[in-house]
Design a protein around this motif. Structure first.
Motif, PDB file in Angstrom:
ATOM      1  N   LEU A  47      -1.153  -0.970  -6.897  1.00 40.65           N
ATOM      2  CA  LEU A  47      -1.203  -2.432  -6.874  1.00 40.65           C
ATOM      3  C   LEU A  47      -2.504  -2.849  -7.536  1.00 40.65           C
ATOM      4  O   LEU A  47      -3.595  -2.513  -7.065  1.00 40.65           O
ATOM      5  N   CYS A  83      -4.637  -5.835  -8.273  1.00 39.99           N
ATOM      6  CA  CYS A  83      -4.836  -7.189  -7.764  1.00 39.99           C
ATOM      7  C   CYS A  83      -5.965  -7.851  -8.537  1.00 39.99           C
ATOM      8  O   CYS A  83      -7.071  -7.288  -8.616  1.00 39.99           O
ATOM      9  N   HIS A 115       2.334 -13.871  -9.102  1.00 37.60           N
ATOM     10  CA  HIS A 115       1.130 -14.677  -9.262  1.00 37.60           C
ATOM     11  C   HIS A 115       1.254 -15.947  -8.443  1.00 37.60           C
ATOM     12  O   HIS A 115       2.352 -16.357  -8.062  1.00 37.60           O
ATOM     13  N   ILE A 166      -0.791 -10.014  -8.944  1.00 36.83           N
ATOM     14  CA  ILE A 166      -0.679  -8.595  -8.598  1.00 36.83           C
ATOM     15  C   ILE A 166       0.340  -7.971  -9.540  1.00 36.83           C
ATOM     16  O   ILE A 166       1.456  -8.480  -9.687  1.00 36.83           O
ATOM     17  N   THR A 205       2.350  -4.513  -9.991  1.00 41.07           N
ATOM     18  CA  THR A 205       2.729  -3.269  -9.345  1.00 41.07           C
ATOM     19  C   THR A 205       3.151  -2.278 -10.423  1.00 41.07           C
ATOM     20  O   THR A 205       4.033  -2.589 -11.243  1.00 41.07           O
ATOM     21  N   ASP A 220      -7.828  -2.483  -7.233  1.00 41.78           N
ATOM     22  CA  ASP A 220      -6.621  -1.659  -7.298  1.00 41.78           C
ATOM     23  C   ASP A 220      -6.546  -0.765  -6.066  1.00 41.78           C
ATOM     24  O   ASP A 220      -7.568  -0.248  -5.613  1.00 41.78           O
TER      25      ASP A 220
END
Length: 102
Positions: free
Chosen positions: A3, A5, A41, A59, A61, A99
């Protein structure tokens, strides 16, 4: 999975249309860069008041760290990243990346 971020302090003067275009360009990367599972978002909606001024974020993924690493140097990500940095208060100082692995 990774993830990725990213939290943003976008300039208050940034027009809503430009903000929408930035996030649209970000979301479009999913169709261009392999290994992206999802991109989300939105604005910060936390009632805690602990955001440090970061009012927006997203974020990404990724399937794995290799996919994230390929994304980081991909020319289309670099172009969107440059636009995001230019839209932030203080450039890179208006951006925070975090992350973690799930």
């Amino acid at each position: 999975m990774i993830l990725h971020c990213v939290f943003l302090r976008l300039k208050a003067s940034l027009p809503a249309e430009e903000k929408a275009a930035l996030f649209g360009a970000l979301v479009a990367l999913r169709g261009t860069i392999s290994g992206i599972v999802e991109i989300q978002h939105g604005p910060n909606v936390s009632p805690e008041g602990l955001s440090g001024g970061f009012r927006d974020g997203f974020i990404v993924t990724f399937e794995n760290a290799d996919a994230r690493d390929a994304y980081l140097v991909h020319p289309e990500h670099v172009a969107v990243g440059d636009r995001l940095v230019a839209a932030c208060d203080g450039g890179l100082a208006g951006l925070m990346v975090f992350d973690f692995e799930t």
